[in-house]
Enzyme design. Structure first.
Site, PDB file in Angstrom:
ATOM      1  N   THR A 110       1.082  -8.706 -30.612  1.00 50.42           N
ATOM      2  CA  THR A 110       1.829  -7.561 -30.072  1.00 50.42           C
ATOM      3  C   THR A 110       3.066  -8.045 -29.331  1.00 50.42           C
ATOM      4  O   THR A 110       3.053  -9.118 -28.718  1.00 50.42           O
ATOM      5  CB  THR A 110       0.981  -6.676 -29.134  1.00 50.42           C
ATOM      6  OG1 THR A 110       1.762  -5.522 -28.781  1.00 50.42           O
ATOM      7  CG2 THR A 110       0.550  -7.382 -27.869  1.00 50.42           C
ATOM      8  N   GLY A 122       3.541  -3.826 -22.265  1.00 50.17           N
ATOM      9  CA  GLY A 122       2.466  -3.114 -21.553  1.00 50.17           C
ATOM     10  C   GLY A 122       1.099  -3.547 -22.063  1.00 50.17           C
ATOM     11  O   GLY A 122       0.179  -3.832 -21.281  1.00 50.17           O
ATOM     12  N   ASP A 170      -4.643  -2.074 -32.740  1.00 49.39           N
ATOM     13  CA  ASP A 170      -3.937  -0.851 -33.095  1.00 49.39           C
ATOM     14  C   ASP A 170      -4.604   0.268 -32.327  1.00 49.39           C
ATOM     15  O   ASP A 170      -5.833   0.346 -32.248  1.00 49.39           O
ATOM     16  CB  ASP A 170      -3.938  -0.579 -34.603  1.00 49.39           C
ATOM     17  CG  ASP A 170      -2.768   0.332 -34.957  1.00 49.39           C
ATOM     18  OD1 ASP A 170      -1.620  -0.099 -34.801  1.00 49.39           O
ATOM     19  OD2 ASP A 170      -3.009   1.494 -35.347  1.00 49.39           O
ATOM     20  N   HIS A 201      -9.812   2.401 -23.215  1.00 52.32           N
ATOM     21  CA  HIS A 201     -10.180   2.083 -24.605  1.00 52.32           C
ATOM     22  C   HIS A 201      -9.965   0.597 -24.891  1.00 52.32           C
ATOM     23  O   HIS A 201     -10.803  -0.069 -25.480  1.00 52.32           O
ATOM     24  CB  HIS A 201      -9.334   2.945 -25.539  1.00 52.32           C
ATOM     25  CG  HIS A 201      -7.853   2.920 -25.249  1.00 52.32           C
ATOM     26  ND1 HIS A 201      -7.330   2.998 -23.981  1.00 52.32           N
ATOM     27  CD2 HIS A 201      -6.774   2.765 -26.066  1.00 52.32           C
ATOM     28  CE1 HIS A 201      -6.016   2.927 -24.033  1.00 52.32           C
ATOM     29  NE2 HIS A 201      -5.651   2.785 -25.295  1.00 52.32           N
ATOM     30  N   LYS A 248      -7.316   1.562 -14.596  1.00 47.78           N
ATOM     31  CA  LYS A 248      -7.229   1.699 -16.060  1.00 47.78           C
ATOM     32  C   LYS A 248      -8.008   0.578 -16.752  1.00 47.78           C
ATOM     33  O   LYS A 248      -8.723   0.808 -17.723  1.00 47.78           O
ATOM     34  CB  LYS A 248      -5.756   1.697 -16.501  1.00 47.78           C
ATOM     35  CG  LYS A 248      -5.604   1.916 -18.001  1.00 47.78           C
ATOM     36  CD  LYS A 248      -4.167   1.927 -18.471  1.00 47.78           C
ATOM     37  CE  LYS A 248      -4.118   2.087 -19.992  1.00 47.78           C
ATOM     38  NZ  LYS A 248      -2.797   1.869 -20.565  1.00 47.78           N
ATOM     39  N   ASP A 282       0.362   7.143 -20.907  1.00 53.91           N
ATOM     40  CA  ASP A 282      -0.369   7.038 -19.629  1.00 53.91           C
ATOM     41  C   ASP A 282      -0.017   8.151 -18.631  1.00 53.91           C
ATOM     42  O   ASP A 282      -0.909   8.625 -17.919  1.00 53.91           O
ATOM     43  CB  ASP A 282      -0.117   5.675 -18.964  1.00 53.91           C
ATOM     44  CG  ASP A 282      -0.942   4.548 -19.580  1.00 53.91           C
ATOM     45  OD1 ASP A 282      -1.882   4.845 -20.341  1.00 53.91           O
ATOM     46  OD2 ASP A 282      -0.638   3.371 -19.296  1.00 53.91           O
TER      47      ASP A 282
END
Ligand code: IMP
Length: 199
Positions: free
Chosen positions: A10, A14, A72, A183, A178, A158
């Site tokens: 990635t 973030g 993803d 997830h 968070k 967010d």
């Protein structure tokens, strides 16, 4: 024994920050941003798993023999039939900013699903271990879409996602909260137990 090397597919700062926070110092983390010969593949899969696999395979070809991993992820709004889903990064257009995507989401929820604001973030991780064996893990966090953007932290959606059991958005709650419930945190914890079992 030296720390296992892990390459992450990635360039989203973030996401990378979250990976680094969640994985910690026991793994030697690198990202595709360090590779001059990495070109992002088209993410044209139908599912999060398809797209994560496309990205992980591209990285595996450049780093055989290391752990490689691709994430993803996206937001699925129940009243929008699961949209933006795999289109989360480009919901408001091919080069849309986070702010433009959030504005479109708030508008669509207001028009189509104002009374049912249930949604979830989903994250699929596809990893290849040093022997080239594929591993797939998934994490989900359920919640609701706020009526307006609130808070300054985080990225993407967010500022409009209120996780179940909380009254503030992920942006307002901050990265520490968070990272306990997201997830991505759930998926990364499963992935870490795979790495730990193999070392
Ligand atoms: P990907 O890079 O193709 O996986 O795109 C994921 C997109 O989904 C991001 O650009 C965000 O818009 C959204 N997304 C995924 N995870 C998160 C999150 O943790 N917070 C906010 N938005 C997220």
């Amino acid at each position: 024994m030296s720390a296992p090397q892990l390459w992450i597919s990635t360039t989203n700062q973030g996401k990378l920050n979250e990976f680094r926070n969640l994985i910690g110092g026991s793994v030697d983390i690198h990202s595709v941003g360090e590779l001059a010969n990495y070109y992002p593949p088209p993410e044209n899969g139908q599912t999060f798993t398809d797209n994560a696999r496309i990205k992980a395979k591209t990285l595996k070809a450049l780093k055989p023999g290391a752990w490689v991993i691709a994430d993803d992820s996206g937001l699925e709004v129940d009243g929008l039939g699961g949209l933006p889903g795999v289109h989360s990064a480009r919901y408001a257009g091919p080069k849309a900013s986070d702010g433009e995507n959030v504005a479109k989401l708030l508008k669509m929820v207001q028009i189509r699903s104002a009374a049912n604001r249930k949604a979830q973030f989903r994250c699929v991780l596809v990893a290849y271990d040093p022997a080239g064996v594929e591993h797939v893990v998934e994490g989900v966090v359920t919640g609701t879409i706020a009526t307006s953007a609130k808070g300054k932290g985080g990225f993407g959606y967010d500022p409009v996602f209120i996780p179940e059991g909380k009254e503030q958005t992920f942006s307002e709650l901050g990265i520490a909260v968070k990272n306990q419930i997201s997830h991505r945190a759930k998926a990364i914890r499963q992935f870490m137990s795979l790495i730990e079992q193999s070392t």
